[in-house]
Design a protein around this motif. Structure first.
Motif, PDB file in Angstrom:
ATOM      1  N   THR A 135     -10.063  -5.949   1.632  1.00 43.89           N
ATOM      2  CA  THR A 135     -10.024  -4.671   0.897  1.00 43.89           C
ATOM      3  C   THR A 135     -10.181  -3.462   1.808  1.00 43.89           C
ATOM      4  O   THR A 135      -9.854  -2.343   1.419  1.00 43.89           O
ATOM      5  N   GLU A 136     -10.696  -3.685   3.020  1.00 41.96           N
ATOM      6  CA  GLU A 136     -10.866  -2.589   3.972  1.00 41.96           C
ATOM      7  C   GLU A 136      -9.616  -2.349   4.817  1.00 41.96           C
ATOM      8  O   GLU A 136      -9.587  -1.433   5.641  1.00 41.96           O
ATOM      9  N   HIS A 137      -8.588  -3.176   4.613  1.00 44.72           N
ATOM     10  CA  HIS A 137      -7.403  -3.117   5.476  1.00 44.72           C
ATOM     11  C   HIS A 137      -6.104  -3.029   4.674  1.00 44.72           C
ATOM     12  O   HIS A 137      -5.063  -3.504   5.116  1.00 44.72           O
ATOM     13  N   ILE A 138      -6.173  -2.420   3.508  1.00 43.25           N
ATOM     14  CA  ILE A 138      -4.991  -2.318   2.649  1.00 43.25           C
ATOM     15  C   ILE A 138      -3.884  -1.514   3.335  1.00 43.25           C
ATOM     16  O   ILE A 138      -2.708  -1.914   3.320  1.00 43.25           O
ATOM     17  N   GLU A 139      -4.243  -0.392   3.945  1.00 41.45           N
ATOM     18  CA  GLU A 139      -3.225   0.433   4.621  1.00 41.45           C
ATOM     19  C   GLU A 139      -2.557  -0.352   5.753  1.00 41.45           C
ATOM     20  O   GLU A 139      -1.332  -0.296   5.914  1.00 41.45           O
ATOM     21  N   ASP A 140      -3.352  -1.090   6.520  1.00 40.25           N
ATOM     22  CA  ASP A 140      -2.785  -1.923   7.598  1.00 40.25           C
ATOM     23  C   ASP A 140      -1.836  -2.973   7.031  1.00 40.25           C
ATOM     24  O   ASP A 140      -0.782  -3.254   7.606  1.00 40.25           O
ATOM     25  N   ILE A 141      -2.231  -3.564   5.907  1.00 42.10           N
ATOM     26  CA  ILE A 141      -1.399  -4.597   5.270  1.00 42.10           C
ATOM     27  C   ILE A 141      -0.077  -4.001   4.791  1.00 42.10           C
ATOM     28  O   ILE A 141       1.011  -4.578   5.005  1.00 42.10           O
ATOM     29  N   ILE A 142      -0.144  -2.840   4.150  1.00 39.80           N
ATOM     30  CA  ILE A 142       1.076  -2.181   3.658  1.00 39.80           C
ATOM     31  C   ILE A 142       2.011  -1.859   4.818  1.00 39.80           C
ATOM     32  O   ILE A 142       3.238  -2.105   4.744  1.00 39.80           O
ATOM     33  N   ASN A 143       1.474  -1.348   5.920  1.00 41.45           N
ATOM     34  CA  ASN A 143       2.298  -1.025   7.091  1.00 41.45           C
ATOM     35  C   ASN A 143       2.944  -2.274   7.691  1.00 41.45           C
ATOM     36  O   ASN A 143       4.091  -2.242   8.144  1.00 41.45           O
ATOM     37  N   PHE A 144       2.208  -3.371   7.678  1.00 45.32           N
ATOM     38  CA  PHE A 144       2.726  -4.644   8.191  1.00 45.32           C
ATOM     39  C   PHE A 144       3.896  -5.120   7.319  1.00 45.32           C
ATOM     40  O   PHE A 144       4.937  -5.553   7.828  1.00 45.32           O
ATOM     41  N   ILE A 145       3.719  -5.020   6.006  1.00 47.71           N
ATOM     42  CA  ILE A 145       4.785  -5.445   5.076  1.00 47.71           C
ATOM     43  C   ILE A 145       6.023  -4.559   5.248  1.00 47.71           C
ATOM     44  O   ILE A 145       7.166  -5.055   5.205  1.00 47.71           O
ATOM     45  N   LYS A 146       5.805  -3.271   5.454  1.00 48.67           N
ATOM     46  CA  LYS A 146       6.937  -2.355   5.692  1.00 48.67           C
ATOM     47  C   LYS A 146       7.783  -2.829   6.872  1.00 48.67           C
ATOM     48  O   LYS A 146       9.024  -2.805   6.826  1.00 48.67           O
ATOM     49  N   LYS A 147       7.128  -3.257   7.936  1.00 52.42           N
ATOM     50  CA  LYS A 147       7.848  -3.746   9.122  1.00 52.42           C
ATOM     51  C   LYS A 147       8.675  -4.980   8.788  1.00 52.42           C
ATOM     52  O   LYS A 147       9.817  -5.125   9.243  1.00 52.42           O
ATOM     53  N   LEU A 148       8.097  -5.879   7.985  1.00 55.26           N
ATOM     54  CA  LEU A 148       8.827  -7.090   7.591  1.00 55.26           C
ATOM     55  C   LEU A 148      10.067  -6.743   6.762  1.00 55.26           C
ATOM     56  O   LEU A 148      11.135  -7.345   6.922  1.00 55.26           O
ATOM     57  N   ILE A 149       9.921  -5.757   5.887  1.00 61.53           N
ATOM     58  CA  ILE A 149      11.071  -5.324   5.062  1.00 61.53           C
ATOM     59  C   ILE A 149      12.126  -4.669   5.939  1.00 61.53           C
ATOM     60  O   ILE A 149      13.337  -4.927   5.795  1.00 61.53           O
ATOM     61  N   GLU A 150      11.677  -3.817   6.878  1.00 63.74           N
ATOM     62  CA  GLU A 150      12.625  -3.150   7.795  1.00 63.74           C
ATOM     63  C   GLU A 150      13.422  -4.168   8.602  1.00 63.74           C
ATOM     64  O   GLU A 150      14.598  -3.947   8.921  1.00 63.74           O
ATOM     65  N   LYS A 151      12.801  -5.282   8.930  1.00 66.30           N
ATOM     66  CA  LYS A 151      13.471  -6.330   9.714  1.00 66.30           C
ATOM     67  C   LYS A 151      14.265  -7.284   8.825  1.00 66.30           C
ATOM     68  O   LYS A 151      14.816  -8.277   9.307  1.00 66.30           O
ATOM     69  N   ASP A 152      14.279  -6.987   7.519  1.00 64.20           N
ATOM     70  CA  ASP A 152      15.003  -7.814   6.548  1.00 64.20           C
ATOM     71  C   ASP A 152      14.447  -9.242   6.487  1.00 64.20           C
ATOM     72  O   ASP A 152      15.169 -10.208   6.275  1.00 64.20           O
TER      73      ASP A 152
END
Length: 462
Positions: A112-129
């Motif tokens: 719960t303390e790393h939600i922003e980090d998790i969202i940014n990580f997922i964004k990278k995965l989406i960007e890489k398709d």
């Protein structure tokens, strides 16, 4: 030191030329921790203590999964918030593992303390398709990671043929797993894909990389985490970073109860609180280290009793060393050195705690033999004490301490008892012995002297 890497199925050398970075998957905090959790965490505690004993700097990260369906369901049942549930069981976790003499990790990150980090990580995965959004959340596309299954040795086509049909028909493949779940059930966080919460697997990828870097030394956990949790961590992490995730994967075998898997439905789950109250930390640690870490181990009262008998030998050894005061002694230095080398060699060779304990108990047994034959002596005592102390610290075993005032009281009672015996006041002498027994003090008679030891109170003996 070499460890058997689950991924390569070969022994890999731990690079001790620099700080060793370790990530251990912690507990999901919705219930009490049990003996299975204890074994995994104690194994890694000893690994860490051994490396630190060799002067190696360790960065040890162990997470708490504090957002999960199990936590949310427990909160509903108890009419509490998910945060109240997780806070309660995190507090209980520290009570349990402090009680087991486990050294605290460098950091205990929470999901719960790393939600922003998790969202940014997922964004990278989406960007890489590599990940894609649906009306129900965001999923990792397993087919985009060609090495999927390399940790668990499962093949994608076999997994697909055995896969259950998922409720979410939006998924491109039944094997695809959630990295973000859309939900309106608290707790939720805003994200580019809608309100929701992270998937379980993504949390550990994000937190391990944040604290230890993209390629760190050892990733560990119980064998039950190999698939799908650790398999999915590898897929996400290596897809995102393009580099090897962990250098060594170390997995600890399960604890069974009288040959059966622990299960709440059977009612055979042994909580740490229960085993601590009944057996104490030393017996539990000996039990958890008694077999090779990678193999299953069976919890039974008989095995715990065997370890209790061994612990009594350690206590005797400790007090014989404290009370040794004669000059009469055999040469022991070579034996102590040899035993210490055997202990270290066992731990360096795929962390064989079973063999390390054998070396440890050889030292204990030899000390007690010398004491029984009146050959321990001051010089031997000094040599043995140093090595025994080192082994005890690495194994995380502790002889309960006695205060100076307690020691003075015990010494006075023993002097009074000896005086009563010499004056043939046997009834008074017996009363003093009874009082000493109540204090858990056991007397050991030697030629011309009586020494004492205080036995650890074990409730299971009562």
């Amino acid at each position: 030191m070499k460890l058997l890497d689950t991924l390569s199925k070969a022994e890999q050398e731990v690079d001790i030329s620099k700080k060793v970075k370790i990530y251990l998957c912690g507990v999901t905090v919705y219930d009490e921790s049990h003996i299975g959790h204890a074994r995994t965490i104690i194994v890694f505690d000893v690994l860490r203590k051994y490396l630190e004993n060799k002067g190696i700097e360790i960065e040890f990260i162990q997470n708490f999964t504090d957002v999960d369906d199990k936590i949310i369901n427990r909160a509903k049942t108890e009419n509490k918030t998910a945060e109240e549930i997780s806070t309660k069981y995190i507090e209980n976790y520290f009570n349990d593992f402090d009680g087991l003499n486990v050294k605290r990790a460098t950091n205990y990150p929470k999901a719960t303390e790393h939600i922003e980090d998790i969202i940014n990580f997922i964004k990278k995965l989406i960007e890489k398709d590599i990940a894609y959004a649906t009306k129900n959340g965001v999923y990792f596309s397993v087919s985009k990671f060609s090495e999927y299954g390399k940790l668990s040795k499962k093949k994608i086509d076999e997994l697909q043929s055995g896969a259950r049909i998922d409720i979410d028909e939006q998924k491109k493949d039944p094997l695809d797993f959630a990295v973000w779940k859309l939900s309106d059930v608290s707790p939720t966080w805003d994200s580019p894909w809608g309100k929701g919460r992270p998937g379980w697997h993504i949390e550990c990828s994000v937190m391990s990389i944040k604290y230890l870097g993209e390629n760190f030394d050892i990733h560990g956990g119980g064998r039950d985490l190999i698939f799908p949790h650790h398999e999915n961590e590898i897929a996400q992490s290596e897809s995102c970073t393009g580099v090897q995730f962990a250098k060594i994967w170390m997995h600890v075998g399960m604890v069974t109860i009288d040959g059966e898997k622990m299960s709440k439905s059977i009612g055979n789950v042994k909580s740490i609180k229960y085993v601590l109250e009944n057996w104490g930390p030393n017996i539990i640690r000996l039990f958890c280290l008694s077999g090779h870490y990678s193999k299953p181990i069976d919890y039974s009262e008989e095995l715990l009793k065997e370890n209790l008998t061994k612990w009594r030998q350690v206590e005797t050894c400790h007090y014989e060393l404290i009370h040794a005061n004669s000059e009469n002694s055999d040469e022991i230095g070579e034996f102590v050195t040899k035993t210490g080398i055997e202990f270290d060699t066992a731990l360096n060779s795929d962390f064989n705690t079973h063999l390390a304990l054998s070396a440890f108990f050889q030292l204990v047994k030899e000390t007690n033999r010398l004491a029984a034959e009146e050959k321990l002596g001051i010089n031997n005592s000094k040599i043995i004490k140093e090595e025994l102390k080192r082994m005890l610290e690495i194994l995380g075993l502790e002889i309960p301490k006695i205060t100076d005032s307690q020691k003075e009281e015990i010494d006075k009672l023993i002097i009074d008892r000896e005086k009563a015996r010499n004056e043939k006041q046997f009834e008074d002498a017996d009363k003093i012995r009874d009082k000493l027994n109540e204090m858990n003090i056991e007397l050991i008679d030697h030629k011309g002297k009586t020494i004492w030891m205080r036995k650890e109170i074990i409730n299971a003996e009562k």
